[in-house]
Design an enzyme around this catalytic site. Structure first.
Site, short mmCIF file in Angstrom:
data_model
loop_
_atom_site.label_atom_id
_atom_site.label_comp_id
_atom_site.label_asym_id
_atom_site.label_seq_id
_atom_site.Cartn_x
_atom_site.Cartn_y
_atom_site.Cartn_z
N GLU A 71 0.84 -1.19 0.00
CA GLU A 71 0.00 0.00 0.00
C GLU A 71 0.88 1.25 0.00
O GLU A 71 1.97 1.23 0.57
CB GLU A 71 -0.91 -0.03 1.24
CG GLU A 71 -1.78 1.17 1.43
CD GLU A 71 -2.87 1.33 0.38
OE1 GLU A 71 -2.53 1.45 -0.82
OE2 GLU A 71 -4.05 1.40 0.74
N ASP A 72 0.39 2.32 -0.61
CA ASP A 72 1.17 3.55 -0.65
C ASP A 72 1.19 4.26 0.70
O ASP A 72 2.23 4.71 1.15
CB ASP A 72 0.67 4.49 -1.75
CG ASP A 72 -0.82 4.82 -1.66
OD1 ASP A 72 -1.53 4.22 -0.83
OD2 ASP A 72 -1.28 5.68 -2.44
N ASP A 91 -3.42 5.88 6.56
CA ASP A 91 -3.79 6.99 7.44
C ASP A 91 -4.89 6.51 8.38
O ASP A 91 -4.59 6.01 9.45
CB ASP A 91 -4.11 8.28 6.69
CG ASP A 91 -4.96 8.08 5.46
OD1 ASP A 91 -5.80 7.16 5.44
OD2 ASP A 91 -4.81 8.86 4.51
N LYS A 137 0.86 7.17 8.70
CA LYS A 137 0.49 8.34 9.52
C LYS A 137 -0.13 7.83 10.82
O LYS A 137 -1.35 7.73 10.92
CB LYS A 137 -0.55 9.20 8.80
CG LYS A 137 -0.09 9.87 7.54
CD LYS A 137 -1.24 10.71 6.99
CE LYS A 137 -0.91 11.41 5.74
NZ LYS A 137 -2.07 12.20 5.23
N PHE A 160 -1.64 16.38 4.38
CA PHE A 160 -2.10 15.87 3.09
C PHE A 160 -0.94 15.97 2.11
O PHE A 160 -0.32 17.03 1.97
CB PHE A 160 -3.31 16.64 2.58
CG PHE A 160 -3.87 16.03 1.33
CD1 PHE A 160 -4.63 14.87 1.39
CD2 PHE A 160 -3.56 16.56 0.08
CE1 PHE A 160 -5.11 14.28 0.23
CE2 PHE A 160 -4.04 15.97 -1.07
CZ PHE A 160 -4.81 14.83 -1.00
N ASP A 187 -2.13 11.07 -4.91
CA ASP A 187 -2.78 12.08 -5.74
C ASP A 187 -3.68 13.02 -4.95
O ASP A 187 -4.03 12.76 -3.80
CB ASP A 187 -3.64 11.38 -6.80
CG ASP A 187 -4.89 10.75 -6.20
OD1 ASP A 187 -5.99 11.18 -6.57
OD2 ASP A 187 -4.77 9.84 -5.36
#
Length: 178
Positions: free
Chosen positions: A102-103, A106, A134, A155, A162
């Site tokens: 996963e990128d 959060d 995070k 963010f 993106d």
């Protein structure tokens, strides 16, 4: 300080590409040591993880099987709270160890949903590798097995991440300027 503009927001350089690659290389070394002698299925989570997956797999450099899946829970800069399965895993996962790639983690809701679903479908184990984590944003009981970099709850865009589909191709990561 290097800055970019995407749609209605301005972003400043946060993590340079070299720092990202070093973190991914360290993670790949740890994963490779852990999976020795097993036959894991790596599952890249689209769209955001495409750059991370490519780099991680190039560092692993082995006969590993890789597939992709796509889930969505975001619109703009915030989560919708609902997970949509857009592209399911199309490989038999029964009795296989899985490593999800996963990128960013959060809130954790999407990956918690996906991991539980894959366990229910018969995966022998499900581990989670994330390029970015995070911890301050986490809202569920989820602990990634492999973390590239821990970051604050800003963010961010770039390196696959993106803002309304814009900014994924930047090699560096940028954070929004409020």
């Amino acid at each position: 300080m290097k800055k970019i503009r995407l749609k209605d927001k301005e972003f400043e350089l946060f993590i340079p590409e070299n720092d990202i690659r070093d973190a991914i290389r360290r993670m790949a070394n740890q994963i490779e040591a852990d999976v020795k002698g097993t036959d894991p299925l790596f599952v890249g989570i689209l769209n955001g993880a495409f750059m991370f997956v490519s780099e991680l797999m190039s560092f692993l450099d082995g006969p590993y099987e890789l597939t992709f899946a796509r889930y969505s829970s975001y619109r703009g800069t915030s989560t919708t709270g609902m997970v949509n399965e857009i592209m399911p895993i199309r490989v038999d996962i029964k009795d296989r160890p899985l490593i999800l790639l996963e990128d960013i983690i959060d809130t954790g809701y999407t990956m918690q949903f996906v991991m539980n679903k894959l366990r229910e479908q018969g995966a022998s184990s499900v581990k989670l590798a994330t390029m970015l984590f995070k911890p301050a944003a986490l809202k569920c009981d989820l602990k990634p097995d492999y973390v590239g970099l821990q970051i604050p709850n800003d963010f961010i865009v770039g390196h696959g991440l993106d803002y309304d589909e814009a900014g994924r191709a930047f090699r560096d990561i940028y954070k929004v300027i409020y």
